[in-house]
Write a protein that holds these residues in place. Structure first.
Motif, PDB file in Angstrom:
ATOM      1  N   GLU A  70      85.815 102.144  18.155  1.00 43.34           N
ATOM      2  CA  GLU A  70      86.309 100.920  17.259  1.00 43.34           C
ATOM      3  C   GLU A  70      85.032 100.092  17.374  1.00 43.34           C
ATOM      4  OE1 GLU A  70      88.564 100.160  15.096  1.00 43.34           O
ATOM      5  OE2 GLU A  70      88.750 102.332  15.137  1.00 43.34           O
ATOM      6  N   ALA A  73      84.388  93.287  15.913  1.00 42.74           N
ATOM      7  CA  ALA A  73      83.932  92.053  15.238  1.00 42.74           C
ATOM      8  C   ALA A  73      82.087  91.464  14.792  1.00 42.74           C
ATOM      9  CB  ALA A  73      84.893  91.497  14.349  1.00 42.74           C
ATOM     10  N   CYS A  76      80.207  94.706  14.064  1.00 41.45           N
ATOM     11  CA  CYS A  76      80.343  95.128  12.896  1.00 41.45           C
ATOM     12  C   CYS A  76      79.654  94.096  12.045  1.00 41.45           C
ATOM     13  CB  CYS A  76      82.022  94.729  12.089  1.00 41.45           C
ATOM     14  SG  CYS A  76      82.538  96.023  12.632  1.00 41.45           S
ATOM     15  N   SER A 102      83.655 103.534  12.649  1.00 45.67           N
ATOM     16  CA  SER A 102      84.556 102.587  12.318  1.00 45.67           C
ATOM     17  C   SER A 102      83.684 101.951  11.235  1.00 45.67           C
ATOM     18  CB  SER A 102      85.478 101.979  13.507  1.00 45.67           C
ATOM     19  OG  SER A 102      84.283 101.122  14.709  1.00 45.67           O
ATOM     20  N   ILE A 103      82.795 101.223  11.598  1.00 41.51           N
ATOM     21  CA  ILE A 103      81.996  99.908  11.151  1.00 41.51           C
ATOM     22  C   ILE A 103      81.950 100.201   9.263  1.00 41.51           C
ATOM     23  CG2 ILE A 103      80.149  98.821   9.742  1.00 41.51           C
ATOM     24  CD1 ILE A 103      79.091  99.374  13.223  1.00 41.51           C
ATOM     25  N   ARG A 105      84.959 102.386   8.273  1.00 37.57           N
ATOM     26  CA  ARG A 105      86.666 102.352   7.545  1.00 37.57           C
ATOM     27  C   ARG A 105      86.998 100.913   7.447  1.00 37.57           C
ATOM     28  NH1 ARG A 105      88.980 103.420  12.235  1.00 37.57           N
ATOM     29  NH2 ARG A 105      89.551 100.202  11.849  1.00 37.57           N
ATOM     30  N   LYS A 106      86.129  99.566   7.931  1.00 36.47           N
ATOM     31  CA  LYS A 106      86.872  98.354   8.288  1.00 36.47           C
ATOM     32  C   LYS A 106      86.279  97.544   6.770  1.00 36.47           C
ATOM     33  CE  LYS A 106      87.641  98.244  13.263  1.00 36.47           C
ATOM     34  NZ  LYS A 106      87.227  97.128  14.520  1.00 36.47           N
ATOM     35  N   TYR A 108      82.502  97.083   5.771  1.00 38.88           N
ATOM     36  CA  TYR A 108      81.334  96.431   6.747  1.00 38.88           C
ATOM     37  C   TYR A 108      80.140  97.236   5.656  1.00 38.88           C
ATOM     38  CZ  TYR A 108      83.510  93.308   9.595  1.00 38.88           C
ATOM     39  OH  TYR A 108      84.659  91.856   9.802  1.00 38.88           O
ATOM     40  N   ASN A 170      89.271 107.434  10.980  1.00 40.29           N
ATOM     41  CA  ASN A 170      87.963 106.888  10.919  1.00 40.29           C
ATOM     42  C   ASN A 170      87.537 107.942   9.916  1.00 40.29           C
ATOM     43  OD1 ASN A 170      87.075 105.161  11.918  1.00 40.29           O
ATOM     44  ND2 ASN A 170      86.366 106.139  14.073  1.00 40.29           N
ATOM     45  N   SER A 173      88.174 107.903   6.222  1.00 40.31           N
ATOM     46  CA  SER A 173      87.852 106.419   5.453  1.00 40.31           C
ATOM     47  C   SER A 173      87.273 107.356   4.861  1.00 40.31           C
ATOM     48  CB  SER A 173      87.915 105.303   6.386  1.00 40.31           C
ATOM     49  OG  SER A 173      86.739 105.948   7.008  1.00 40.31           O
TER      50      SER A 173
END
Length: 418
Positions: A70, A73, A76, A102-103, A105-106, A108, A170, A173
């Motif tokens: 992970e 923020a 990211c 994860s960047i 998936r989130k 960004y 991850n 995604s």
């Protein structure tokens, strides 16, 4: 075309001793055809950019807030800002072992993106103990584990399991995923059946491709067996090859097992598994037979492969296995565990010899066959090198990667037109 990478490695002029050594030569070759940018993390206070040859490179701060799989923020946002500044046509994320995936998936990353699978955490959990018995697992508990229970193999496996859960989220995604072996494809096909999958190829370092081919050595009573791993972890199977060498010592009293990599893991106190390996060596009276070489660069690895009578890869799980491919391309007769993707690299009896992961008796017998049978050794050497020269051909690797990039962009373009 402009492609931006998120990778675990900074590109440097020095010869690397780290894992993922195929990534930099791949970038250097691709950069002759397309515009390349690499983002990685390192010991810096703020993002810094520089040029490595004709590749632009960003180093962003490595922080404790990036935990496991992970990204924080803050990280990211930094990556998002760099991507917006660089305006790549495509982002290529190398591996799921760290936080880069994860960047995406989130949310960004808003440009076409492909994930390349390197090592995997979730499926490795099933093989974490590397065939150790419960008794042997408890024998790996020493002072460090009593002082720090989180260093026990039980806890380390649980960490792998938990990180594997995040890794799986991850992977699910992504719309585009590339893979290095059928074994990886099989796994990803179940984890993310909706993703478009692309078979890719591995770029071996130029020094291995151009190396002098291995030549048979007279064995007598002092043969040399070489093996390597990035660090002493249970699923790399170092205990299996040590047990195999113990069987061979009665026939070859001066046999040498040369182990490359960080075998003595730990700073002030060794990890329990490293202590276990040292005690295993002492138990079988192998103090003069087993040599720890430490971390090696490419030229050092090649030298040891050329001097060895055989190379053994005892891993219990591999998504590809760079060490196997490097041994084959040098021409060193290779004996490997029949596990993970490794059977895809060679045909048994023709290009390498395989044994069941826990069967150190057969491992020892196969080593003995290579030592005693010059015809077999030279056949494995010639056929193994020929196959690697073909499948890891530099031009083919680059062509395949460029085709993947174009396929991803074409797909995304067609979707946007709907």
């Amino acid at each position: 075309m402009k492609v931006l990478w998120l990778s675990n490695s900074a590109f440097v002029s020095e010869k690397t001793k780290a894992t993922g050594s195929w990534v930099q030569p791949m970038a250097e070759q691709l950069a002759t055809s397309i515009e390349m940018v690499n983002i990685t993390d390192g010991i810096v206070e703020k993002p810094i950019s520089s040029n490595f040859k004709n590749i632009k490179q960003w180093i962003i701060p490595a922080t404790a807030s990036n935990y496991g799989q992970e990204a924080s923020a803050e990280t990211c946002t930094i990556v998002k800002d760099i991507i917006e500044k660089e305006k790549p046509d495509l982002v290529h994320i190398w591996g799921t072992e760290k936080f880069w995936a994860s960047i995406y998936r989130k949310g960004y990353i808003c440009v076409p993106t492909i994930l390349d699978i390197q090592g995997l955490l979730a499926p490795y959990t099933e093989y974490y103990y590397g065939g150790l018995s419960i008794k042997e697992i408890f024998k790996s508990i020493h002072l460090k584990e009593f002082l720090m229970p989180t260093r026990t193999l039980f806890h380390k496996k649980d960490v792998f399991r938990k990180r594997g859960v995040a890794e799986t989220a991850n992977i699910k995604s992504f719309k585009h995923i590339s893979y290095q072996s059928q074994w990886v494809k099989n796994y990803i096909s179940f984890v993310n059946p909706s993703a478009t999958l692309y078979p890719t190829k591995i770029m071996l370092r130029k020094a291995f491709i151009e190396s002098q081919t291995w030549a048979f050595h007279n064995v007598r009573d002092s043969p040399i067996v070489f093996s390597t791993c990035s660090a002493a972890v249970t699923y790399k199977g170092m205990h299996i090859i040590i047990k195999a060498i113990a069987l061979l010592k009665s026939k070859y009293p001066k046999i040498k097992l040369k182990l490359a990599g960080n075998i003595n893991v730990g700073n002030k106190l060794l990890d329990g598994y490293s202590v276990f390996l040292n005690k295993l060596i002492k138990k079988y009276g192998l103090q003069e037979n087993v040599i720890y070489l430490g971390s090696l660069d490419e030229n050092q690895i090649i030298t040891h492969l050329q001097e060895a009578n055989a190379c053994v890869i005892p891993s219990f799980i591999e998504t590809y296995c760079l060490a196997f491919a490097e041994s084959m391309i040098v021409g060193t007769p290779t004996i490997a565990s029949f596990a993970g993707a490794m059977p895809e690299l060679a045909e048994n009896g023709k290009e390498a010899l395989f044994y069941n992961s826990v069967d150190y008796y057969t491992c020892a017998a196969l080593i003995d066959q290579v030592l005693q049978n010059r015809g077999l050794a030279e056949k494995l050497s010639e056929n193994g090198r020929t196959r690697r020269m073909k499948e890891n051909n530099m031009d083919t690797v680059v062509k395949t990667q460029l085709e993947i990039y174009n396929e991803v962009l074409s797909y995304e373009c067609s979707i946007s037109d709907l």
